[in-house]
Design a protein around this motif. Structure first.
Motif, PDB file in Angstrom:
ATOM      1  N   SER A   1       0.827  -1.180   0.000  1.00 53.09           N
ATOM      2  CA  SER A   1       0.000   0.000   0.000  1.00 53.09           C
ATOM      3  C   SER A   1       0.882   1.259   0.000  1.00 53.09           C
ATOM      4  CB  SER A   1      -0.924  -0.017   1.205  1.00 53.09           C
ATOM      5  OG  SER A   1      -1.871   0.999   1.103  1.00 53.09           O
ATOM      6  N   ARG A   2       1.980   1.221   0.774  1.00 53.07           N
ATOM      7  CA  ARG A   2       2.944   2.342   0.770  1.00 53.07           C
ATOM      8  C   ARG A   2       3.549   2.479  -0.627  1.00 53.07           C
ATOM      9  NH1 ARG A   2       1.046   2.884   4.887  1.00 53.07           N
ATOM     10  NH2 ARG A   2      -0.066   4.224   3.443  1.00 53.07           N
ATOM     11  N   PHE A   3       3.831   1.330  -1.263  1.00 48.52           N
ATOM     12  CA  PHE A   3       4.373   1.340  -2.614  1.00 48.52           C
ATOM     13  C   PHE A   3       3.377   2.008  -3.562  1.00 48.52           C
ATOM     14  CE2 PHE A   3       4.548  -0.825  -6.778  1.00 48.52           C
ATOM     15  CZ  PHE A   3       5.819  -0.431  -7.176  1.00 48.52           C
ATOM     16  N   ASN A   4       2.116   1.607  -3.401  1.00 50.76           N
ATOM     17  CA  ASN A   4       1.036   2.168  -4.193  1.00 50.76           C
ATOM     18  C   ASN A   4       0.953   3.694  -4.013  1.00 50.76           C
ATOM     19  OD1 ASN A   4      -1.251   1.946  -5.836  1.00 50.76           O
ATOM     20  ND2 ASN A   4      -2.587   1.976  -4.054  1.00 50.76           N
ATOM     21  N   ASP A   5       1.118   4.155  -2.758  1.00 53.08           N
ATOM     22  CA  ASP A   5       1.111   5.598  -2.489  1.00 53.08           C
ATOM     23  C   ASP A   5       2.249   6.284  -3.236  1.00 53.08           C
ATOM     24  OD1 ASP A   5      -1.063   5.607  -0.739  1.00 53.08           O
ATOM     25  OD2 ASP A   5       0.205   5.120   0.978  1.00 53.08           O
ATOM     26  N   ARG A   6       3.410   5.618  -3.246  1.00 54.79           N
ATOM     27  CA  ARG A   6       4.567   6.222  -3.933  1.00 54.79           C
ATOM     28  C   ARG A   6       4.302   6.324  -5.434  1.00 54.79           C
ATOM     29  NH1 ARG A   6       7.718   3.290  -0.472  1.00 54.79           N
ATOM     30  NH2 ARG A   6       8.425   1.806  -2.033  1.00 54.79           N
ATOM     31  N   VAL A   7       3.718   5.259  -5.996  1.00 55.72           N
ATOM     32  CA  VAL A   7       3.422   5.294  -7.433  1.00 55.72           C
ATOM     33  C   VAL A   7       2.438   6.422  -7.728  1.00 55.72           C
ATOM     34  CG1 VAL A   7       2.347   4.027  -9.345  1.00 55.72           C
ATOM     35  CG2 VAL A   7       3.904   2.852  -7.787  1.00 55.72           C
ATOM     36  N   GLN A   8       1.421   6.527  -6.903  1.00 56.81           N
ATOM     37  CA  GLN A   8       0.444   7.595  -7.129  1.00 56.81           C
ATOM     38  C   GLN A   8       1.096   8.957  -6.980  1.00 56.81           C
ATOM     39  OE1 GLN A   8      -3.669   6.892  -5.591  1.00 56.81           O
ATOM     40  NE2 GLN A   8      -2.657   5.179  -4.636  1.00 56.81           N
ATOM     41  N   GLY A   9       2.054   9.063  -6.052  1.00 57.79           N
ATOM     42  CA  GLY A   9       2.805  10.296  -5.889  1.00 57.79           C
ATOM     43  C   GLY A   9       3.591  10.632  -7.152  1.00 57.79           C
ATOM     44  N   TRP A  10       4.207   9.614  -7.749  1.00 58.07           N
ATOM     45  CA  TRP A  10       4.960   9.856  -8.995  1.00 58.07           C
ATOM     46  C   TRP A  10       4.030  10.255 -10.127  1.00 58.07           C
ATOM     47  CZ3 TRP A  10       7.488   4.472  -8.148  1.00 58.07           C
ATOM     48  CH2 TRP A  10       8.535   4.582  -7.222  1.00 58.07           C
ATOM     49  N   LEU A  11       2.830   9.632 -10.159  1.00 55.75           N
ATOM     50  CA  LEU A  11       1.893   9.910 -11.250  1.00 55.75           C
ATOM     51  C   LEU A  11       1.211  11.265 -11.100  1.00 55.75           C
ATOM     52  CD1 LEU A  11       0.140   6.426 -11.624  1.00 55.75           C
ATOM     53  CD2 LEU A  11       1.898   7.417 -13.108  1.00 55.75           C
ATOM     54  N   PHE A  12       1.225  11.819  -9.882  1.00 57.97           N
ATOM     55  CA  PHE A  12       0.533  13.087  -9.621  1.00 57.97           C
ATOM     56  C   PHE A  12       1.154  14.199 -10.448  1.00 57.97           C
ATOM     57  CE2 PHE A  12       0.082  17.046  -7.122  1.00 57.97           C
ATOM     58  CZ  PHE A  12      -1.298  17.134  -7.134  1.00 57.97           C
ATOM     59  N   ASN A  13       0.317  14.877 -11.220  1.00 61.04           N
ATOM     60  CA  ASN A  13       0.800  15.987 -12.033  1.00 61.04           C
ATOM     61  C   ASN A  13       0.455  17.299 -11.325  1.00 61.04           C
ATOM     62  OD1 ASN A  13       1.216  18.019 -13.863  1.00 61.04           O
ATOM     63  ND2 ASN A  13       0.154  17.004 -15.566  1.00 61.04           N
ATOM     64  N   PRO A  14       1.478  18.008 -10.821  1.00 56.58           N
ATOM     65  CA  PRO A  14       1.197  19.221 -10.041  1.00 56.58           C
ATOM     66  C   PRO A  14       0.573  20.330 -10.879  1.00 56.58           C
ATOM     67  CG  PRO A  14       3.574  18.967 -10.370  1.00 56.58           C
ATOM     68  CD  PRO A  14       2.923  17.722 -10.900  1.00 56.58           C
ATOM     69  N   ASN A  15       0.649  20.204 -12.219  1.00 52.63           N
ATOM     70  CA  ASN A  15       0.084  21.255 -13.068  1.00 52.63           C
ATOM     71  C   ASN A  15      -1.298  20.913 -13.613  1.00 52.63           C
ATOM     72  OD1 ASN A  15       2.469  22.873 -12.874  1.00 52.63           O
ATOM     73  ND2 ASN A  15       3.448  21.383 -14.230  1.00 52.63           N
ATOM     74  N   ALA A  16      -1.776  19.688 -13.360  1.00 51.86           N
ATOM     75  CA  ALA A  16      -3.105  19.314 -13.850  1.00 51.86           C
ATOM     76  C   ALA A  16      -4.157  19.849 -12.882  1.00 51.86           C
ATOM     77  CB  ALA A  16      -3.214  17.798 -13.967  1.00 51.86           C
ATOM     78  N   MET A  17      -5.143  20.557 -13.434  1.00 50.86           N
ATOM     79  CA  MET A  17      -6.177  21.148 -12.594  1.00 50.86           C
ATOM     80  C   MET A  17      -7.433  20.282 -12.577  1.00 50.86           C
ATOM     81  SD  MET A  17      -4.919  23.900 -11.320  1.00 50.86           S
ATOM     82  CE  MET A  17      -3.144  23.741 -11.460  1.00 50.86           C
ATOM     83  N   ALA A  18      -8.048  20.181 -11.418  1.00 48.66           N
ATOM     84  CA  ALA A  18      -9.342  19.507 -11.301  1.00 48.66           C
ATOM     85  C   ALA A  18     -10.385  20.408 -11.958  1.00 48.66           C
ATOM     86  CB  ALA A  18      -9.675  19.297  -9.830  1.00 48.66           C
ATOM     87  N   PRO A  19     -11.482  19.804 -12.468  1.00 49.27           N
ATOM     88  CA  PRO A  19     -12.504  20.644 -13.117  1.00 49.27           C
ATOM     89  C   PRO A  19     -13.131  21.641 -12.143  1.00 49.27           C
ATOM     90  CG  PRO A  19     -13.045  18.284 -13.278  1.00 49.27           C
ATOM     91  CD  PRO A  19     -11.795  18.386 -12.491  1.00 49.27           C
ATOM     92  N   THR A  20     -13.507  22.802 -12.668  1.00 51.87           N
ATOM     93  CA  THR A  20     -14.287  23.760 -11.882  1.00 51.87           C
ATOM     94  C   THR A  20     -15.641  23.911 -12.567  1.00 51.87           C
ATOM     95  OG1 THR A  20     -13.323  25.602 -13.103  1.00 51.87           O
ATOM     96  CG2 THR A  20     -12.251  25.012 -11.027  1.00 51.87           C
ATOM     97  N   TYR A  21     -16.640  24.418 -11.839  1.00 55.81           N
ATOM     98  CA  TYR A  21     -18.022  24.405 -12.313  1.00 55.81           C
ATOM     99  C   TYR A  21     -18.653  25.785 -12.181  1.00 55.81           C
ATOM    100  CZ  TYR A  21     -17.215  19.414 -11.977  1.00 55.81           C
ATOM    101  OH  TYR A  21     -16.691  18.155 -12.143  1.00 55.81           O
ATOM    102  N   PRO A  22     -19.738  26.019 -12.965  1.00 58.48           N
ATOM    103  CA  PRO A  22     -20.455  27.289 -12.810  1.00 58.48           C
ATOM    104  C   PRO A  22     -21.288  27.282 -11.527  1.00 58.48           C
ATOM    105  CG  PRO A  22     -21.549  25.908 -14.428  1.00 58.48           C
ATOM    106  CD  PRO A  22     -20.301  25.178 -14.024  1.00 58.48           C
ATOM    107  N   GLU A  23     -21.613  28.468 -11.070  1.00 56.57           N
ATOM    108  CA  GLU A  23     -22.380  28.645  -9.843  1.00 56.57           C
ATOM    109  C   GLU A  23     -23.717  27.892  -9.878  1.00 56.57           C
ATOM    110  OE1 GLU A  23     -22.041  32.624  -8.586  1.00 56.57           O
ATOM    111  OE2 GLU A  23     -23.208  32.251  -6.757  1.00 56.57           O
TER     112      GLU A  23
END
Ligand SMILES: Nc1nc2c(c(=O)[nH]1)N[C@H]1C(S)=C(S)[C@@H](COP(=O)(O)O)O[C@H]1N2
Ligand SMILES: [Mo]
Length: 261
Positions: free
Chosen positions: A67-89
């Protein structure tokens, strides 16, 4: 790990059930998760973890290291410049759902005047913050989707301080691995530094333009649209920067620690 004799109590199906829980990946990506879990056999776990799994203790150790290994992989895959979607009011979910490990009536009441936010660990400035000091910092607003592993999601609007600004302001060691949070209701969690510095990670003081209500985490909720609901601590009382893995309330019960995209 040393080779062991096969234990007669070994119950493959219950181990695999735990394995699925411990290694479970984020729910946003259901098909990939289902695929990975279907492919997971006890032999596969043993092979991947480099262990001969023969008793429950060893299974537990192997799985949490996976599971720690899995966390590390997800950490490597994390793109700090990718934005989550935003929505209208117009897409805000009203009323916004409440969730916690207790009922809404038990949400903690935090006193505005005596409240101080503690900041400790690998930071230059460890002074405790009054709410008015936090409100005086530059604020920003965003409408994003909150996804809970219990099977619901909702769109809400949170406002507050960009967390990277706050970390800079307290002179945090941004090479440290973790930022941990302690809450007024005994909840706790921790996140990776890359997510802490992500542009959409906000230390929020408001919900939908008004002071954050008690049930949604007064006085403060860390809001990360790149992470699942349980990673977003409400009623934050203390923030600490550390290289020692701090875990979390649900994470220590088997939820995936990285918990996001
Ligand atoms: N302090 C604290 N923060 C918490 C929780 C909690 O029980 N206590 N529950 C988490 C979970 S599982 C979810 S889905 C969201 C719910 O936030 P909401 O009540 O604003 O919808 O808060 C998260 N943060
Ligand atoms: Mo949740």
């Amino acid at each position: 790990m040393r080779k062991r004799e096969q234990s007669p109590e070994l119950d493959e199906s219950s181990i695999l059930k735990d394995a699925r829980k411990i290694i479970s990946l984020q729910v946003e990506d259901r098909s990939r998760r289902a695929f990975l879990l279907r492919g997971l056999t006890l032999g596969g776990v043993a092979m991947l973890s480099g262990c001969n799994i023969t008793d429950n203790d060893h299974v537990e150790t192997a799985l949490s290291s996976m599971s720690r290994f899995n966390d590390r992989v997800q950490g490597w895959l994390f793109n700090p410049n990718a934005m989550a979607p935003t929505y209208p009011e117009s897409m805000i979910t009203r009323p916004f759902p409440f969730n916690a490990f207790y009922g809404i009536d038990e949400a903690p009441t935090v006193d505005e005047d005596t409240y101080r936010l503690e900041v400790t660990g690998r930071v230059a400035d460890t002074h405790s913050w009054k709410l008015e000091e936090l409100r005086a910092m530059a604020q920003t607003d965003q409408i994003t989707r909150h996804i809970c592993v219990e099977g619901w999601s909702a769109i809400g609007r949170w406002g507050g301080i960009r967390f990277s600004d706050f970390l800079k302001c307290v002179g945090a060691d941004t090479d440290a691995k973790y930022v941990g949070f302690k809450c007024a209701d005994d909840y706790y969690t921790s996140i990776d530094m890359a997510t802490a510095l992500h542009a959409q990670t906000l230390l929020t003081l408001t919900y939908d333009g008004a002071v954050l209500p008690r049930e949604y985490g007064f006085p403060m909720k860390l809001r990360m649209p790149t992470k699942l609901g349980y990673k977003n601590p409400k009623h934050i009382q203390a923030i600490f920067v550390t290289n020692t893995y701090p875990g979390g309330y649900w994470e220590d019960q088997g939820y995936n620690w990285f918990g996001g995209s």
